[in-house]
Design a protein around this motif. Sequence first.
Motif, PDB file in Angstrom:
ATOM      1  N   ILE A 124       4.214   4.205  -3.217  1.00 56.92           N
ATOM      2  CA  ILE A 124       4.545   3.803  -4.600  1.00 56.92           C
ATOM      3  C   ILE A 124       4.651   2.269  -4.675  1.00 56.92           C
ATOM      4  O   ILE A 124       4.081   1.636  -5.560  1.00 56.92           O
ATOM      5  N   ASP A 167       1.144   0.416  -4.160  1.00 58.09           N
ATOM      6  CA  ASP A 167       0.024   0.834  -5.005  1.00 58.09           C
ATOM      7  C   ASP A 167      -0.345  -0.287  -5.981  1.00 58.09           C
ATOM      8  O   ASP A 167       0.472  -0.737  -6.782  1.00 58.09           O
ATOM      9  N   ASN A 189       0.459  -0.165  -9.692  1.00 54.55           N
ATOM     10  CA  ASN A 189       1.833  -0.267 -10.215  1.00 54.55           C
ATOM     11  C   ASN A 189       2.208  -1.690 -10.621  1.00 54.55           C
ATOM     12  O   ASN A 189       3.229  -2.225 -10.207  1.00 54.55           O
TER      13      ASN A 189
END
Length: 213
Positions: free
Chosen positions: A53, A56, A59
Amino acid sequence: MSGTFISFEGPDGAGKTSAMKAIVAKLQPTFGQKLTVTREPGGNPISESIRSIILDRKNTAMDYRTEALLYAAARRQHLAQTILPALADEQIVLCDRYVDSSIAYQGAGREIGESAVAEMNQFATDGLLPELTIYFDVPAKVGLKRIKAHRNPAKVDRLDVEQTAFHDRVRDAYLQLQAAEPDRIKLIDATQAPDQVVNEALALIQSILPKTL
Ligand code: TYD
């Protein structure tokens, strides 16, 4: 806690990951079964999920404090599930990045504030620090040049594409951390030839091993 906890730190492009590989290969014949080699963010399935997360590239909306909290959460899980059990089992834990990365990257790089990030990590780690931290020092410009020269563009992650000013702040923060804790954090000039860097790191590691084995 009876094992030995060693972390490896440095700005992007310091050559830390390849140096660690060479170091592990050298230690393997003597300490094979006793080595636990791990990394942050990551090191176990929950922490690796958090890593994907954070890193990434899609993001882009991630708030800086969210990012800092996710690193701290990944670290907590890594400590609880991976590092502490290994230390209890008398392992030599070689960890690619730990708390100092958050202080340098989130505290200084993202300008959240080094002391705020240190406090958050105090909670996450209960104050557990490595016995030895090897800091691979390289100026931001040299590090960024190396990344561009050596990495597959698809593998350049979200933090690698930050500006030079960000990387300068990261490096300055590392230098300050090293100056503040010279007994724990040992600096190696990572602009030297790779073999020299590896040999200096091995000498530091070997200097603390006899005490604890
Ligand atoms: P990593 O994959 O270890 O990259 P490198 O091979 O350059 O060491 O780490 C990925 C990125 O995560 C790296 O740019 C540094 C960053 N990072 C933080 O910003 N804060 C942290 O607390 C940690 C552990 C890593």
